[in-house]
Design an enzyme around this catalytic site. Sequence first.
Site, PDB file in Angstrom:
ATOM      1  N   HIS A 257      10.182  19.361  28.271  1.00 19.78           N
ATOM      2  CA  HIS A 257       9.340  18.339  27.664  1.00 19.78           C
ATOM      3  C   HIS A 257       8.557  18.886  26.472  1.00 19.78           C
ATOM      4  O   HIS A 257       8.255  18.142  25.535  1.00 19.78           O
ATOM      5  CB  HIS A 257       8.394  17.738  28.702  1.00 19.78           C
ATOM      6  CG  HIS A 257       9.073  16.807  29.652  1.00 19.78           C
ATOM      7  ND1 HIS A 257       8.448  16.285  30.761  1.00 19.78           N
ATOM      8  CD2 HIS A 257      10.333  16.279  29.651  1.00 19.78           C
ATOM      9  CE1 HIS A 257       9.294  15.498  31.407  1.00 19.78           C
ATOM     10  NE2 HIS A 257      10.437  15.485  30.756  1.00 19.78           N
ATOM     11  N   HIS A 390      20.984  12.492  25.978  1.00 18.21           N
ATOM     12  CA  HIS A 390      20.496  13.724  25.357  1.00 18.21           C
ATOM     13  C   HIS A 390      21.600  14.440  24.593  1.00 18.21           C
ATOM     14  O   HIS A 390      21.378  14.941  23.474  1.00 18.21           O
ATOM     15  CB  HIS A 390      19.922  14.665  26.416  1.00 18.21           C
ATOM     16  CG  HIS A 390      18.602  14.242  26.963  1.00 18.21           C
ATOM     17  ND1 HIS A 390      17.428  14.365  26.255  1.00 18.21           N
ATOM     18  CD2 HIS A 390      18.262  13.706  28.156  1.00 18.21           C
ATOM     19  CE1 HIS A 390      16.425  13.925  26.990  1.00 18.21           C
ATOM     20  NE2 HIS A 390      16.902  13.514  28.143  1.00 18.21           N
TER      21      HIS A 390
END
Length: 417
Positions: A257, A390
């Site tokens: 993150h 992703h």
Amino acid sequence: MPVTRTPWLRSSSHRRWLAGETDRLLGWLPAAADPRGGFGWLDDDGRLDPQRPPELWITCRMTHVAALGVLLGHPGDATLMDVGMRALSGPFADEHGGGWHPLLPGSGGPPSEEARRGAYEHAFVVLAASSATVAGHPHGRALLNRALGALIGRFWEDEHGLVADVWDPVAGRLDPYRGVNANMHTVEALLGAADATGDRSWAERAARIVERVVDGFARGNAWRMPEHFDERWQPVPDYNSAQPADPFRPYGATVGHWLEWARLCVQVRAALGPQRAAPWLLPHARSLVETAVREGWSVDGAPGFVYTVDWDGVPVVRERMHWVAAEATAAAAALWTLTGEPAYADWYEVWWDYAATYLLDRDHGSWHHELDAGNRPSATVWSGKPDLYHAVQATLLPRLPVSASLAGALAGGGLMD
């Protein structure tokens, strides 16, 4: 005179390799179309898992990917985009309580899960609708308007400049848990909405979230970003300490993150323009990447980013997630573009080498979604290969200018061949 090697990020042959990987990944998309509606969960071999009901977040991510495929001129992806849009406009939509069901109703999910409404999933509805709007879907803007209304109306807490996590439509109230993950994806969704609508106020709202999370929570905790909070937005540092490998709410700090927020910092900066954006966005992005490298990359004797660390920076869950490597390449590419510093180009190559060596599954398709600490495929946190979001974005971002959204950059003709 010695020959100076061209960095991959300046190489047309590397961009061709990325384009080939984009096409390879998009070839995985048709198998995920679920006859029950939307997109389903694929196993390691690319087969739909009939035991898992279609989930909202996967349907949204795959719809977003299909929209990117349309913008790339990928034949067949308009039909797949429509598969997702029909599911989001139809069975996933809650016509009575508002918003969207997290699981396709009637597909066998647990009632307790079907009842919740999450900001995480609703952010992805906004992202899917934004990308579909840019890609020209006739119902994209109507879905986007509805999704923005639900996300802001149900979850936005203006006094905090953040979204709450879970709305209980039965009890008519928000769950007391607050988290950073839903806010991270809300930033990306709002940037997509800004491009799709031309309304910069969505980018400004995204900037408020980034300011609170990155300039506040992360900077105030040595860049080890707290993830879990109570309803007053006070950190709960021991949250899920008994279940540290949770796929959505793991204990400790989530290294990937930090990389993802770094990318979002520079995208917010691009959306607002360097003159209007906060001056700390770029240096904070650099600090997040530097901390991820120092505390997460190859810290236990093998290459790869560990999943989580504790509040002293010690690894907790050592599995390697595919999405972390994808976000690492994206952050490095963006920071190299903005700074020209060779270190980012070097790391970019290291991380793509890692992905190509360990993550790309050339036998069965897509990428391995999880590896163990020895870089062997595992399923401690994630099983199967449920989405392409992703990985596809990692193949596109280095070929695009730093901008608010991928869909907007593609529509604007920014793709470098």
